[in-house]
Scaffold this motif. Structure first.
Motif, PDB file in Angstrom:
ATOM      1  N   ALA A 151       0.828  -1.212   0.000  1.00  0.00           N
ATOM      2  CA  ALA A 151       0.000   0.000   0.000  1.00  0.00           C
ATOM      3  C   ALA A 151       0.859   1.258   0.000  1.00  0.00           C
ATOM      4  CB  ALA A 151      -0.931  -0.019   1.213  1.00  0.00           C
ATOM      5  N   VAL A 152       1.913   1.271   0.809  1.00  0.00           N
ATOM      6  CA  VAL A 152       2.799   2.441   0.860  1.00  0.00           C
ATOM      7  C   VAL A 152       3.530   2.608  -0.469  1.00  0.00           C
ATOM      8  CG1 VAL A 152       4.855   3.387   1.977  1.00  0.00           C
ATOM      9  CG2 VAL A 152       3.065   2.337   3.357  1.00  0.00           C
ATOM     10  N   ARG A 153       3.934   1.501  -1.096  1.00  0.00           N
ATOM     11  CA  ARG A 153       4.615   1.570  -2.394  1.00  0.00           C
ATOM     12  C   ARG A 153       3.696   2.183  -3.452  1.00  0.00           C
ATOM     13  NH1 ARG A 153       6.220  -3.133  -2.298  1.00  0.00           N
ATOM     14  NH2 ARG A 153       4.535  -4.175  -3.420  1.00  0.00           N
ATOM     15  N   GLU A 154       2.437   1.751  -3.482  1.00  0.00           N
ATOM     16  CA  GLU A 154       1.485   2.313  -4.439  1.00  0.00           C
ATOM     17  C   GLU A 154       1.188   3.776  -4.129  1.00  0.00           C
ATOM     18  OE1 GLU A 154       0.374   0.993  -7.105  1.00  0.00           O
ATOM     19  OE2 GLU A 154       0.957  -1.106  -6.885  1.00  0.00           O
ATOM     20  N   ALA A 155       1.126   4.123  -2.844  1.00  0.00           N
ATOM     21  CA  ALA A 155       0.870   5.515  -2.458  1.00  0.00           C
ATOM     22  C   ALA A 155       2.019   6.424  -2.904  1.00  0.00           C
ATOM     23  CB  ALA A 155       0.671   5.608  -0.944  1.00  0.00           C
ATOM     24  N   LYS A 156       3.240   5.915  -2.869  1.00  0.00           N
ATOM     25  CA  LYS A 156       4.385   6.705  -3.328  1.00  0.00           C
ATOM     26  C   LYS A 156       4.343   6.900  -4.844  1.00  0.00           C
ATOM     27  CE  LYS A 156       7.557   5.520   0.438  1.00  0.00           C
ATOM     28  NZ  LYS A 156       8.812   4.823   0.820  1.00  0.00           N
ATOM     29  N   ILE A 157       3.901   5.865  -5.568  1.00  0.00           N
ATOM     30  CA  ILE A 157       3.752   6.013  -7.025  1.00  0.00           C
ATOM     31  C   ILE A 157       2.723   7.093  -7.330  1.00  0.00           C
ATOM     32  CG2 ILE A 157       2.940   4.830  -9.113  1.00  0.00           C
ATOM     33  CD1 ILE A 157       4.091   2.241  -7.975  1.00  0.00           C
ATOM     34  N   ASN A 158       1.633   7.090  -6.598  1.00  0.00           N
ATOM     35  CA  ASN A 158       0.588   8.111  -6.774  1.00  0.00           C
ATOM     36  C   ASN A 158       1.138   9.511  -6.505  1.00  0.00           C
ATOM     37  OD1 ASN A 158      -2.105   9.399  -6.750  1.00  0.00           O
ATOM     38  ND2 ASN A 158      -1.865   9.365  -4.528  1.00  0.00           N
ATOM     39  N   ARG A 159       1.925   9.643  -5.446  1.00  0.00           N
ATOM     40  CA  ARG A 159       2.497  10.950  -5.087  1.00  0.00           C
ATOM     41  C   ARG A 159       3.552  11.393  -6.100  1.00  0.00           C
ATOM     42  NH1 ARG A 159       6.658  10.664  -0.391  1.00  0.00           N
ATOM     43  NH2 ARG A 159       7.687   9.628  -2.166  1.00  0.00           N
ATOM     44  N   ASP A 160       4.457  10.493  -6.455  1.00  0.00           N
ATOM     45  CA  ASP A 160       5.572  10.871  -7.334  1.00  0.00           C
ATOM     46  C   ASP A 160       5.127  11.192  -8.752  1.00  0.00           C
ATOM     47  OD1 ASP A 160       7.136  10.404  -5.134  1.00  0.00           O
ATOM     48  OD2 ASP A 160       7.813   8.422  -5.792  1.00  0.00           O
ATOM     49  N   CYS A 219      -0.681  11.652  -9.587  1.00  0.00           N
ATOM     50  CA  CYS A 219      -1.924  11.061 -10.079  1.00  0.00           C
ATOM     51  C   CYS A 219      -3.154  11.699  -9.430  1.00  0.00           C
ATOM     52  CB  CYS A 219      -1.927   9.556  -9.833  1.00  0.00           C
ATOM     53  SG  CYS A 219      -0.696   8.663 -10.837  1.00  0.00           S
ATOM     54  N   GLY A 220      -2.984  12.255  -8.244  1.00  0.00           N
ATOM     55  CA  GLY A 220      -4.060  12.991  -7.613  1.00  0.00           C
ATOM     56  C   GLY A 220      -5.043  12.169  -6.807  1.00  0.00           C
ATOM     57  N   PHE A 221      -4.758  10.888  -6.566  1.00  0.00           N
ATOM     58  CA  PHE A 221      -5.673  10.075  -5.770  1.00  0.00           C
ATOM     59  C   PHE A 221      -5.522  10.449  -4.292  1.00  0.00           C
ATOM     60  CE2 PHE A 221      -4.510   7.095  -9.347  1.00  0.00           C
ATOM     61  CZ  PHE A 221      -5.687   7.327 -10.060  1.00  0.00           C
ATOM     62  N   THR A 222      -6.653  10.559  -3.595  1.00  0.00           N
ATOM     63  CA  THR A 222      -6.632  10.953  -2.192  1.00  0.00           C
ATOM     64  C   THR A 222      -7.502  10.019  -1.358  1.00  0.00           C
ATOM     65  OG1 THR A 222      -8.482  12.492  -2.532  1.00  0.00           O
ATOM     66  CG2 THR A 222      -6.247  13.389  -2.766  1.00  0.00           C
ATOM     67  N   GLY A 223      -7.469  10.232  -0.055  1.00  0.00           N
ATOM     68  CA  GLY A 223      -8.280   9.430   0.855  1.00  0.00           C
ATOM     69  C   GLY A 223      -7.438   8.427   1.622  1.00  0.00           C
ATOM     70  N   PRO A 224      -8.064   7.713   2.581  1.00  0.00           N
ATOM     71  CA  PRO A 224      -7.334   6.736   3.414  1.00  0.00           C
ATOM     72  C   PRO A 224      -6.602   5.683   2.603  1.00  0.00           C
ATOM     73  CG  PRO A 224      -9.537   7.128   4.288  1.00  0.00           C
ATOM     74  CD  PRO A 224      -9.494   7.809   2.971  1.00  0.00           C
ATOM     75  N   ARG A 225      -7.147   5.328   1.447  1.00  0.00           N
ATOM     76  CA  ARG A 225      -6.522   4.292   0.617  1.00  0.00           C
ATOM     77  C   ARG A 225      -5.138   4.702   0.138  1.00  0.00           C
ATOM     78  NH1 ARG A 225     -10.159   2.952  -4.276  1.00  0.00           N
ATOM     79  NH2 ARG A 225     -11.254   1.719  -2.706  1.00  0.00           N
ATOM     80  N   TRP A 226      -4.903   6.028   0.060  1.00  0.00           N
ATOM     81  CA  TRP A 226      -3.658   6.517  -0.526  1.00  0.00           C
ATOM     82  C   TRP A 226      -2.735   7.174   0.495  1.00  0.00           C
ATOM     83  CZ3 TRP A 226      -2.669   4.780  -5.169  1.00  0.00           C
ATOM     84  CH2 TRP A 226      -3.732   4.369  -5.963  1.00  0.00           C
ATOM     85  N   THR A 227      -2.974   6.953   1.775  1.00  0.00           N
ATOM     86  CA  THR A 227      -2.102   7.538   2.784  1.00  0.00           C
ATOM     87  C   THR A 227      -0.710   6.905   2.731  1.00  0.00           C
ATOM     88  OG1 THR A 227      -1.795   7.939   5.151  1.00  0.00           O
ATOM     89  CG2 THR A 227      -2.862   5.886   4.539  1.00  0.00           C
ATOM     90  N   THR A 259      -7.347  -2.348  -6.446  1.00  0.00           N
ATOM     91  CA  THR A 259      -7.838  -1.034  -6.875  1.00  0.00           C
ATOM     92  C   THR A 259      -6.697  -0.028  -6.936  1.00  0.00           C
ATOM     93  OG1 THR A 259     -10.018  -1.486  -5.923  1.00  0.00           O
ATOM     94  CG2 THR A 259      -9.454   0.815  -6.344  1.00  0.00           C
ATOM     95  N   ARG A 260      -5.853  -0.017  -5.924  1.00  0.00           N
ATOM     96  CA  ARG A 260      -4.695   0.890  -5.930  1.00  0.00           C
ATOM     97  C   ARG A 260      -3.805   0.625  -7.143  1.00  0.00           C
ATOM     98  NH1 ARG A 260      -4.768   0.792  -0.157  1.00  0.00           N
ATOM     99  NH2 ARG A 260      -3.857  -1.284  -0.219  1.00  0.00           N
ATOM    100  N   HIS A 261      -3.540  -0.646  -7.386  1.00  0.00           N
ATOM    101  CA  HIS A 261      -2.659  -0.998  -8.492  1.00  0.00           C
ATOM    102  C   HIS A 261      -3.267  -0.584  -9.834  1.00  0.00           C
ATOM    103  CE1 HIS A 261       0.298  -3.187 -10.814  1.00  0.00           C
ATOM    104  NE2 HIS A 261      -0.674  -3.856 -11.433  1.00  0.00           N
ATOM    105  N   ARG A 262      -4.542  -0.839 -10.044  1.00  0.00           N
ATOM    106  CA  ARG A 262      -5.185  -0.519 -11.308  1.00  0.00           C
ATOM    107  C   ARG A 262      -5.271   0.990 -11.531  1.00  0.00           C
ATOM    108  NH1 ARG A 262     -10.045  -4.957 -10.717  1.00  0.00           N
ATOM    109  NH2 ARG A 262      -8.863  -6.770 -11.415  1.00  0.00           N
ATOM    110  N   GLU A 263      -5.619   1.723 -10.472  1.00  0.00           N
ATOM    111  CA  GLU A 263      -5.709   3.172 -10.629  1.00  0.00           C
ATOM    112  C   GLU A 263      -4.342   3.770 -10.965  1.00  0.00           C
ATOM    113  OE1 GLU A 263      -7.576   4.823  -7.207  1.00  0.00           O
ATOM    114  OE2 GLU A 263      -9.580   4.201  -7.833  1.00  0.00           O
ATOM    115  N   ASN A 264      -3.306   3.287 -10.338  1.00  0.00           N
ATOM    116  CA  ASN A 264      -1.958   3.758 -10.680  1.00  0.00           C
ATOM    117  C   ASN A 264      -1.578   3.377 -12.107  1.00  0.00           C
ATOM    118  OD1 ASN A 264      -1.048   5.232  -8.482  1.00  0.00           O
ATOM    119  ND2 ASN A 264      -0.263   3.443  -7.386  1.00  0.00           N
ATOM    120  N   ARG A 265      -1.941   2.156 -12.524  1.00  0.00           N
ATOM    121  CA  ARG A 265      -1.600   1.719 -13.874  1.00  0.00           C
ATOM    122  C   ARG A 265      -2.287   2.600 -14.915  1.00  0.00           C
ATOM    123  NH1 ARG A 265      -4.287  -1.428 -17.232  1.00  0.00           N
ATOM    124  NH2 ARG A 265      -5.713  -2.149 -15.614  1.00  0.00           N
TER     125      ARG A 265
END
Length: 420
Positions: A238-247, A250-258, A284-290
């Motif tokens: 989860a943290v790895r995917e959240a870092k991809i979103n941040r770096d 991608c703009g995803f927010t909420g508890p899922r992306w902390t 879901t995290r993986h697909r949204e990042n992809r």
């Protein structure tokens, strides 16, 4: 005179006295102690006190071992002070536990420490109206009672039992697992004194329940360890995917992306969080990042997405799926939809989701899904080919679609809708 081998005394065959004495002396010691103690208690009470002035004799006297070196004496009495007499099995006074005169007020119990392991002690008690040697005492002492201290190895066994239980509690709490049973005397009792007392009580009664509790605790600890290891892997993902979103903004927010790993770990360890929900969140995290990365690459001129024509994940379609893909694209062509390409990544994710036997859609964002189940009963699913199955399950829903009021209706809309 005849002699018996192994004995250093004479045996007189005609007189059973010697034999009787040696046979009985092992059982007479407690009787001697009680007799001496009773004789001492029968001595005159304090002089100058009338019988009407004397307090009642304490009653319900009970002696209970606490450990290999301690015994507690309990009684009922309305008086605040007391005298306690302690003797060994031979009726002798004891250096390690001298008599108590004028005991402290307001108590109906006394604990004796520093006693010898595996030794029987005898107790009797009188009430006293005042502290020290003042006042009047009961005319008669209570009937003698006895208790035997535990063996040293029993004390050591229950110390180990208690230590193991406390270590287990610390381990479960550190990993975030709930205690399966945290009652006062359950297998996960949290007070060290209660755990030790429970062990000693059960061991004295020759019960095997402590061993059973210890086995259950070890099972609980193993289950907690397995769950914690899985949740640590979930947290890291989860943290790895959240870092991809941040770096990649991608703009995803909420508890899922902390980015806070402890939040993901605690959510995973919550007993109400099912394994299915964990898998959905991770996918879901993986697909949204992809999807985010594919759009970003397409905007930079790196190729299309997965909606049609083939993207970076497009590959040759497996032979057993080519007929199904062709049937989809033929239908899409009728309604000006671009052709679909086989996406290896998406196919692998769909296969993994199907293998979990989860009933229903995965609800992954920006991904169209159609589901079909095959029955073993031919009359329920008569299709002989993938193309026929496609027609009989999804394409046939065209008749349910209102082209004047476009809405998602069954699989037909998913078959024909355009990609992002």
């Amino acid at each position: 005179m005849a002699s018996t081998p192994g004995l250093d005394h004479e045996v007189r065959p005609r007189c059973g006295g010697t034999r009787f004495w040696h046979r009985m002396k092992s059982t007479m010691a407690p009787l001697v102690a009680l007799f001496v103690l009773a004789l001492a208690m029968a001595l005159p009470a304090a002089a100058g006190c009338d019988d009407d002035d004397r307090p009642a004799t304490p009653f319900s006297v009970k002696a209970t071992p606490l450990s290999s070196t301690a015994i507690i004496l309990q009684w009922s009495s309305k008086q605040g002070h007391y005298d306690i007499y302690i003797r060994d099995a031979k009726g002798r006074a004891l250096k390690e536990a001298p008599d108590i005169t004028g005991g402290a007020p307001g108590r109906n119990s006394h604990e004796f420490f520093g006693l010898k392991p595996d030794t029987e002690y005898f107790f009797s008690i009188r009430a006293r109206t005042e502290g020290g040697t003042q006042g009047c005492i009961s005319k008669n002492a209570s009937d003698p009672v006895s208790a035997k201290t535990d063996t040293a190895d029993l004390n050591q066994t229950c110390n180990y039992y208690t230590q193991n239980a406390m270590e287990g509690i610390a381990e479960l709490r550190k990993r975030g697992c709930e205690l399966p049973d945290s009652s006062m005397f359950g297998r996960w009792a949290t007070r060290e004194g209660n755990v030790f007392s429970y062990c000693m009580t059960q061991k004295r009664a020759k019960s095997m329940e402590p061993e059973h509790f210890e086995w259950l605790r070890n099972q609980d600890r193993y289950k907690c360890k397995v769950r914690a290891e899985k949740c640590e892997a979930y947290r890291n993902s989860a943290v790895r995917e959240a870092k991809i979103n941040r770096d990649n903004n991608c703009g995803f927010t909420g508890p899922r992306w902390t980015l806070k790993g402890s939040d993901h770990y605690n959510w995973c360890m919550n007993p109400s969080t099912t394994q299915f929900r964990k898998k959905v969140e991770a996918r879901t995290r993986h697909r949204e990042n992809r999807i985010c990365l594919e759009k970003k690459k397409a905007a930079q001129g790196g190729g299309g997405g997965t909606g049609g024509g083939g993207g970076e994940n497009s590959c040759s379609v497996p032979g057993d799926w080519s007929d199904m893909l062709a049937a989809h694209n033929e239908l899409r062509g009728r309604f000006c939809g671009s052709p679909l390409a086989w996406d290896c990544t998406l196919a692998a994710e769909a296969k993994k989701f199907a293998e979990d036997c989860a009933c229903g859609h995965s609800n992954a964002p920006n991904v169209g899904e159609n589901l079909a189940a095959r029955s073993v009963f031919p009359d329920k699913f008569p299709a002989g080919t993938d193309r026929q199955a496609f027609q009989d399950t999804w394409a046939c829903e065209e008749k349910l679609y209102d082209f004047t009021k476009p809405e998602i209706v069954g699989g037909f809309k998913k078959d024909c809708e355009r990609g992002p």
